[in-house]
Design an enzyme around this catalytic site. Structure first.
Site, short mmCIF file in Angstrom:
data_model
loop_
_atom_site.label_atom_id
_atom_site.label_comp_id
_atom_site.label_asym_id
_atom_site.label_seq_id
_atom_site.Cartn_x
_atom_site.Cartn_y
_atom_site.Cartn_z
N LEU A 185 0.86 -1.18 0.00
CA LEU A 185 0.00 0.00 0.00
C LEU A 185 0.90 1.24 0.00
O LEU A 185 1.84 1.34 0.78
CB LEU A 185 -0.91 0.02 1.23
CG LEU A 185 -1.86 -1.18 1.36
CD1 LEU A 185 -2.78 -0.97 2.55
CD2 LEU A 185 -2.67 -1.39 0.08
N GLY A 225 2.74 -8.40 6.15
CA GLY A 225 3.48 -7.38 6.88
C GLY A 225 2.49 -6.29 7.22
O GLY A 225 1.29 -6.44 6.95
N GLY A 226 2.96 -5.18 7.78
CA GLY A 226 2.07 -4.09 8.18
C GLY A 226 1.12 -3.70 7.07
O GLY A 226 -0.10 -3.79 7.21
N ASP A 227 1.67 -3.26 5.91
CA ASP A 227 0.82 -2.87 4.79
C ASP A 227 1.19 -3.66 3.54
O ASP A 227 1.11 -3.17 2.43
CB ASP A 227 0.92 -1.36 4.54
CG ASP A 227 2.35 -0.92 4.24
OD1 ASP A 227 3.27 -1.76 4.38
OD2 ASP A 227 2.56 0.25 3.87
N GLU A 228 1.67 -4.89 3.75
CA GLU A 228 2.07 -5.74 2.63
C GLU A 228 1.16 -6.95 2.55
O GLU A 228 0.88 -7.59 3.55
CB GLU A 228 3.51 -6.23 2.83
CG GLU A 228 4.54 -5.13 2.86
CD GLU A 228 5.82 -5.60 3.52
OE1 GLU A 228 6.18 -6.79 3.37
OE2 GLU A 228 6.44 -4.79 4.22
#
Lengths: 195, 325
Positions: free
Chosen positions: B199, B239-242
């Protein structure tokens, strides 16, 4: 019954008959777990089922096993705490017997959801004692007989014990105190460090 | 004067008492109190030679203590200044001028019993000391059992979390599940595509509108991904925004790219959170693995990352299909 009690049964079976016998006893119950947690509560039926299964697998009478369990509870070094907590009841065996009335309340002070069978002690004119026991697990009186035998010894008292089952599973234990200073007994160190 | 001392009675009721004469010297000691000073004959000794008043500080003399009869004092033994005893002084009203001081261990009962080797018989029958000791011991045992159970449950929880395949925030699969699925597809040597999605500007949303907004955006993004893929595909937040998408049975390159295009298109629209428009976009790197192609998962993911990096470099909000090194 409380997990403390079922766990004690588990320890007794494992220490006395071995882990294989315990595995047989517990798998027969089909509970979906093989160990009891001391701080959880279980249905009364489970305790009854454990004892019935153990009697079947070991081919020993139920009441012998229960009495043996009582002896184990207060004599195994692993559960030194139980013996000690009972000894807080009095400075001699007579005082201890009188403290049995309060035992369920004392137990609840320590573990609030531990419901021990109701106990009532009566001293008769001839110096004999009568202990009434009302339990959700029939035969619990035999456990008391086993415990009382060890505790009497602990106090150095010589006693005769008789068990009788009355109506509605009300159990009676007759305690005849023959010699309250029969032996030296075991020392009780109030401030001992245990565990 | 000796007659006036009611010691036999006090010895039973208060085995830790002392009787002092008008000069503050001990003229009688209860049986348990004598055990606190096993090497000293207390009789005739000034009280303040044996004890020191810790609190209140104004009671440093015998006269001061007598003036405050009836109120609580905290004492220590001079021989053991760490000791802590509670005490109260009363006047004997027999004209002798004597006073009685009764002592107790208070909260330090366990140390007291241990230090001086006391037994039940050393306490008055009505004293709650024994019950107190019983409670300390019973509660410690119960607490110990509870602690063991907690440790055990904590261990079970960690084990369960490690085995979990779900990302709790979005309900999508997690990295573990993604590794598992990709491993299965590779060993079956089938056709599939891996889409690595990052993102853009997500950090800005988190930083300006807070984590609640960020969480909301991630959940909305997850929803869009679910809508734009088939049930057979795997969507994982890795992942956080993956995010990683694993698409099975890809018909042709055009279909593959059109999924990426639709995702990019939809993720360009601001996501509303409490009246604020959260603007993000998506950059995508895709690898298409053909049937019977011999590749390792690590290799595929690194190719996808390379393609993704290309998309980012070219200005974000676009996709790149990996075409070999």
């Amino acid at each position: 019954m409380h997990g403390l009690i079922n766990r004690s049964v588990q320890n007794y079976v494992c220490d006395t008959f071995g882990k294989d016998i315990w595995a047989q006893v517990i798998s027969r119950m089909d509970l979906g777990y093989s160990e009891f947690e001391v701080m959880l509560s279980y249905e009364d039926d489970i305790t009854t089922g454990l004892i019935a299964g153990l009697a079947m697998i070991t081919a020993r009478p139920r009441q012998d096993l229960l009495e043996d369990l009582g002896t184990y509870l207060v004599s195994t070094p692993k559960l030194e705490g139980v013996r000690r907590l009972l000894r807080f009841g009095g400075i001699n065996f007579e005082e201890f017997l009188h403290s049995l009335d309060d035992l369920p309340d004392r137990a609840r002070l320590a573990v609030s959801d531990l419901d021990l069978p109701g106990l009532e002690i009566d001293e008769r004119a001839d110096g004999c004692f009568e202990l009434l026991c009302r339990s959700g697990v029939p035969g619990f009186g035999y456990v008391l007989v086993g415990m009382l035998r060890v505790i009497a010894d602990d106090y150095g008292a010589l006693v005769l014990l008789d068990h009788e089952t009355g109506e509605n599973d009300l159990e009676k234990i007759f305690i005849t105190l023959i010699d309250k200073d029969f032996s030296q007994g075991r020392k009780f160190d109030l401030g001992a460090r245990i565990g | 004067m000796k007659d006036s001392i009611p010691s036999p009675m006090l010895d039973v009721l208060c085995p830790m008492h002392l009787v002092l004469d008008q000069n503050g010297c001990i003229c009688h000691s209860g049986p348990t109190l004598q055990k606190l000073c096993p090497n000293v004959d207390l009789i005739g000794v000034p009280f303040l030679d044996i004890f020191v008043v810790k609190r209140p500080k104004t009671m440093r003399s015998f006269a001061a203590m007598c003036r405050k009869a009836g109120s609580k004092m905290h004492l220590s033994l001079r021989d053991d200044l760490s000791s802590d005893l509670k005490a109260v002084l009363v006047h004997l009203d027999d004209g002798s001028g004597n006073v009685v001081i009764n002592l107790s261990f208070g909260i330090s009962i366990l140390e007291g019993v241990r230090t001086y080797g006391l037994s039940s018989a050393d306490f008055a029958a009505t004293d709650l000391a024994i019950e107190m000791l019983y409670l300390i011991e019973a509660k410690s045992a119960a607490m110990d059992a509870s602690r063991q159970l907690n440790v055990k449950l904590q261990g079970a929880k960690i084990a369960a979390e490690e085995q979990a395949f779900t990302d709790t925030l979005t309900g999508l699969k997690n990295r573990r599940a993604m590794d598992h699925v990709m491993g299965r597809l590779l060993s079956n040597r089938v056709d599939f595509a891996v889409m690595q999605i990052d993102l853009d500007f997500f950090k800005a949303v988190n930083d300006t509108l807070g984590h609640a907004a960020g969480d909301h955006v991630l959940q909305a993004v997850a929803q869009i991904m679910v809508e734009e893929t088939r049930a057979v595909d795997t969507i994982a937040r890795v992942g956080g925004d993956e995010f990683t998408l694993i698409l099975c049975d890809v018909a042709n390159e055009h279909t593959l790219l059109s999924i990426g295009d639709r995702l990019i298109e939809r993720l360009q629209y601001p996501i509303m959170f409490q009246g604020h428009a959260c603007k993000i976009s998506a950059s995508i790197g895709t690898v298409w693995i053909r049937e019977n192609q011999d590749m390792a998962a690590k290799e595929i993911l690194s190719d996808a990352d390379r393609a993704l990096y290309q998309s980012k470099k070219e200005g974000r909000s676009r996709q790149t299909l990996f075409k070999g090194a």
